[in-house]
Design a protein around this motif. Structure first.
Motif, PDB file in Angstrom:
ATOM      1  N   ALA A 273       0.768  -1.329   0.115  1.00  0.00           N
ATOM      2  CA  ALA A 273      -0.144  -0.039  -0.120  1.00  0.00           C
ATOM      3  C   ALA A 273       0.896   1.154   0.082  1.00  0.00           C
ATOM      4  O   ALA A 273       0.436   2.311  -0.420  1.00  0.00           O
ATOM      5  N   GLU A 274       2.254   1.252   0.389  1.00  0.00           N
ATOM      6  CA  GLU A 274       2.871   2.323   0.395  1.00  0.00           C
ATOM      7  C   GLU A 274       4.100   2.393  -0.460  1.00  0.00           C
ATOM      8  O   GLU A 274       4.867   3.219  -0.589  1.00  0.00           O
ATOM      9  N   ASP A 275       4.078   1.275  -1.284  1.00  0.00           N
ATOM     10  CA  ASP A 275       5.056   1.162  -2.200  1.00  0.00           C
ATOM     11  C   ASP A 275       4.953   2.022  -3.319  1.00  0.00           C
ATOM     12  O   ASP A 275       3.609   2.025  -4.160  1.00  0.00           O
ATOM     13  N   SER A 276       5.886   3.179  -3.570  1.00  0.00           N
ATOM     14  CA  SER A 276       5.404   4.097  -4.452  1.00  0.00           C
ATOM     15  C   SER A 276       5.571   3.527  -5.959  1.00  0.00           C
ATOM     16  O   SER A 276       4.779   4.225  -6.946  1.00  0.00           O
TER      17      SER A 276
ATOM     18  N   ASP B 288      -8.728 -10.429   4.332  1.00  0.00           N
ATOM     19  CA  ASP B 288      -8.131  -9.079   4.798  1.00  0.00           C
ATOM     20  C   ASP B 288      -8.412  -8.057   3.913  1.00  0.00           C
ATOM     21  O   ASP B 288      -8.476  -7.022   4.451  1.00  0.00           O
ATOM     22  N   ALA B 289      -8.994  -8.504   2.694  1.00  0.00           N
ATOM     23  CA  ALA B 289      -9.152  -7.163   1.908  1.00  0.00           C
ATOM     24  C   ALA B 289     -10.491  -6.357   2.512  1.00  0.00           C
ATOM     25  O   ALA B 289     -10.612  -5.171   2.677  1.00  0.00           O
TER      26      ALA B 289
ATOM     27  N   GLY C  93      -5.394  -4.252  -4.067  1.00  0.00           N
ATOM     28  CA  GLY C  93      -5.958  -2.739  -3.654  1.00  0.00           C
ATOM     29  C   GLY C  93      -5.109  -1.968  -4.714  1.00  0.00           C
ATOM     30  O   GLY C  93      -5.558  -0.774  -4.868  1.00  0.00           O
ATOM     31  N   ARG C  94      -4.083  -2.358  -4.929  1.00  0.00           N
ATOM     32  CA  ARG C  94      -3.022  -1.372  -5.967  1.00  0.00           C
ATOM     33  C   ARG C  94      -3.347  -1.542  -7.497  1.00  0.00           C
ATOM     34  O   ARG C  94      -2.701  -0.968  -8.241  1.00  0.00           O
ATOM     35  N   GLY C  95      -4.402  -2.460  -7.664  1.00  0.00           N
ATOM     36  CA  GLY C  95      -4.712  -2.579  -9.142  1.00  0.00           C
ATOM     37  C   GLY C  95      -4.257  -3.814  -9.633  1.00  0.00           C
ATOM     38  O   GLY C  95      -4.301  -3.768 -10.923  1.00  0.00           O
ATOM     39  N   ILE C  96      -3.579  -4.573  -9.004  1.00  0.00           N
ATOM     40  CA  ILE C  96      -2.828  -5.780  -9.861  1.00  0.00           C
ATOM     41  C   ILE C  96      -3.766  -7.101  -9.684  1.00  0.00           C
ATOM     42  O   ILE C  96      -3.757  -7.416  -8.459  1.00  0.00           O
ATOM     43  N   PRO C  97      -4.306  -7.585 -10.484  1.00  0.00           N
ATOM     44  CA  PRO C  97      -5.277  -8.651 -10.349  1.00  0.00           C
ATOM     45  C   PRO C  97      -4.729  -9.980  -9.754  1.00  0.00           C
ATOM     46  O   PRO C  97      -3.599 -10.275 -10.257  1.00  0.00           O
TER      47      PRO C  97
ATOM     48  N   TYR D  71      -2.212 -11.220   3.773  1.00  0.00           N
ATOM     49  CA  TYR D  71      -2.513  -9.556   4.057  1.00  0.00           C
ATOM     50  C   TYR D  71      -1.646  -8.661   2.866  1.00  0.00           C
ATOM     51  O   TYR D  71      -2.248  -7.796   2.332  1.00  0.00           O
ATOM     52  N   ALA D  72      -0.503  -9.249   2.368  1.00  0.00           N
ATOM     53  CA  ALA D  72       0.303  -8.533   1.354  1.00  0.00           C
ATOM     54  C   ALA D  72      -0.372  -8.601  -0.012  1.00  0.00           C
ATOM     55  O   ALA D  72      -0.525  -7.653  -0.683  1.00  0.00           O
ATOM     56  N   LEU D  73      -0.948  -9.816  -0.357  1.00  0.00           N
ATOM     57  CA  LEU D  73      -1.750 -10.032  -1.667  1.00  0.00           C
ATOM     58  C   LEU D  73      -3.013  -9.297  -1.310  1.00  0.00           C
ATOM     59  O   LEU D  73      -3.109  -8.579  -2.459  1.00  0.00           O
TER      60      LEU D  73
END
Length: 560
Positions: free
Chosen positions: A455-458, A539-540, A491-495, A484-486
């Protein structure tokens, strides 16, 4: 070592021979109890009886099997299973191995490998076998038996992979000692029969070529014989759990023989599917990419008037059908380690439906060429998604294909980056690449398995997501950390489907590069996919609920 006695210490021999010789005494006690209970005398078990004599024989057989199991744990070939802190049996794989040191079990203890534990194993197996309806199992010669009105399901011998009869003698010498008067029909020979055994054994058939000829002729004869008389209303099913790829030319002789035997005997392979049949904790699978499944081939007789086609048409039809079949298998939970094996099915299904496939020179295309084309088509189908990848992922896949995790010159990195519409600087900022002092390399998974917040990875790429998730899973941070990472990655748009599909692709690339660690890594990620996506979904939902509560506390509306 020239005798089976050499495989046991004197102390082990005393224990085993004592237990073996006590079986006859136990049988007499069981027979006396059965008679006292009023059970009719009846015939012996070997003669088809079901009275007191047969009952006593059956108990003796079960006890003999228990002693036979104990010989697998009570030998100077046994070793210690470090991870499980227990005895490793002689036949941890289908061979009698060399061991530099051995562990010895106390057969009268309550610990690993003890005798009562073997009795319990046999008792549980017997309890699980249905007692009704009354049925019969017979050992017969597959080449000569009558198949009329039979439904055939077979797990055939694996060419030269296992010497079944030679290995069986390890147990047979003990079983014969205990059962020669109880089951004389199956213990009449000093050792197990070997001359007609259908395996490619060079020392029995005048060398490698003679062994191959014996095996192929026998295989073809059996399948042709089945086709003549079996119940054709139900497909014949053939199980196979042997990797099609070997280290020399990419396809094993065992697969050649199996498929060639089926097709030349007039069978058409109409369907295949992997069936989970292999234990993940067996010695062969430990630290390797051993198959997790057997492949089941469903076969029906090929029509006598099957058409002829060309190599070009075969290739076109193969690509069309294999593409859909692979997508179905990948979405249905198959492990990457089994995909290449399972892909043979749809491919050979196309090959086997024709009586002849003509190559450009007019010759018939052999099965070896068909398997090579199927493997190339698998490469092409798995690589079809390249155009859908982000630029960093396209670079990473191409770099790995060429150089793996090795260090190369920065000039090569610059050239490849330009061709994939990215740059070394961008790749470094994306956290997947290193370029220092004129040298460059992909960062391996072990360097990307640390703390990570998508979520914080630019700058997050599909490649980074796959490698980091696989690395986190492999490093044992727990399924919760991965799910949780998945959830954040999605959430960053990667299916999630793209992550899974790239995992399949990279396992295949790692196999081709003989990168065992990489293949284990990617296989581990995809093999856990159902569990990961289920956890990521939960988690989502929690992430969304926390976001809503936080926004509510600040008086922020999602629509603002």
């Amino acid at each position: 070592m020239k005798t089976f006695t050499s495989l046991f210490t004197n102390r082990q021999l005393v224990a085993l021979t004592t237990l073996a010789d006590l079986v006859a005494g136990v049988r007499e006690q069981v027979l006396a109890d059965a008679r006292q209970s009023g059970m009719p005398e009846g015939e012996r078990l070997d003669d088809g009886g079901n009275g007191a004599q047969a009952y006593a024989d059956a108990i003796a057989v079960y006890l003999s099997l228990s002693v036979s199991r104990l010989t697998d744990y009570c030998s100077s070939i046994c070793s210690w299973h470090n991870t499980g802190e227990k005895m490793r049996n002689v036949f941890a794989r289908q061979a009698i191995p060399m061991t530099w040191d051995y562990a010895e079990v106390n057969p009268f203890s309550s610990k690993s490998g003890n005798f009562l534990g073997q009795v319990q194993w046999v008792a549980e197996a017997v309890e699980s076998v249905p007692s009704y309806p009354i049925s019969e199992a017979r050992q017969t010669d597959a080449a000569t038996r009558d198949y009329r009105d039979m439904v055939v399901s077979t797990d055939p011998p694996y060419y030269d992979n296992i010497g079944y009869s030679d290995l069986s003698d390890y147990f047979y010498v003990w079983l014969r000692r205990m059962l020669n008067t109880i089951l004389p029909s199956v213990t009449s020979t000093m050792l197990t029969p070997k001359s007609d055994e259908l395996v490619a054994n060079p020392y029995r058939h005048n060398g490698k070529d003679g062994a191959a000829e014996f095996f192929v002729d026998g295989f073809n004869h059996v399948f042709a014989h089945i086709r003549e008389a079996a119940n054709l209303d139900v497909p014949m099913t053939v199980y196979y759990a042997y990797k099609q790829q070997d280290a020399s030319n990419g396809t094993s002789t065992g697969w050649y023989a199996l498929l060639d035997g089926l097709i030349h005997s007039g069978w058409e392979i109409t369907a295949t599917w992997p069936v989970r049949s292999e234990l993940s904790n067996r010695m062969l699978a430990s630290g390797t990419n051993a198959l997790a499944s057997s492949i089941v081939l469903a076969c029906r007789p090929r029509p006598e008037d099957a058409p002829v086609t060309t190599l070009r048409e075969f290739t076109r039809l193969l690509r069309s059908e294999l593409t859909g079949a692979l997508k179905t298998m990948m979405s249905s939970g198959i492990d990457p380690v089994d995909l290449a094996q399972a892909a043979i099915g749809p491919g050979i299904s196309v090959y086997s439906r024709y009586s002849h496939i003509r190559e450009a020179n007019g010759a018939d295309m052999p099965i070896q060429n068909a398997l090579e084309i199927i493997n190339r088509t698998l490469d092409e189908v798995l690589g079809e998604s390249d155009t859908d990848y982000d630029a960093d992922t396209r670079f990473a896949v191409k770099w790995y294909q060429s150089y793996g995790w090795s260090q190369q010159s920065s000039g090569l990195a610059d050239q490849l980056a330009r061709s994939t519409d990215t740059s070394p600087d961008r790749l470094v900022r994306g956290g997947i690449f290193e370029a220092i002092g004129g040298k460059a390399r992909l960062l391996p998974p072990k360097e990307l398995s640390g703390a990570w917040s998508p979520a914080e990875d630019s700058q997050i790429s599909l490649w980074e997501a796959v490698v980091r998730l696989a690395g986190i899973l492999q490093e044992g941070q727990g399924m919760e950390a991965v799910t949780y990472a998945l959830a954040q990655v999605e959430g960053r748009g990667i299916p999630a489907e793209q992550i899974r599909d790239l995992g399949f692709r990279m396992f295949h690339e790692a196999e081709k590069r003989h990168d065992t660690d990489g293949a284990l890594l990617f296989n581990g990620l995809v093999s856990s996919w159902d569990q990961l996506t289920a956890g990521a979904g939960r988690d989502a939902l929690r992430i969304s609920e926390r976001k809503e509560r936080f926004q509510g506390s600040l008086g922020i509306d999602d629509g603002e």
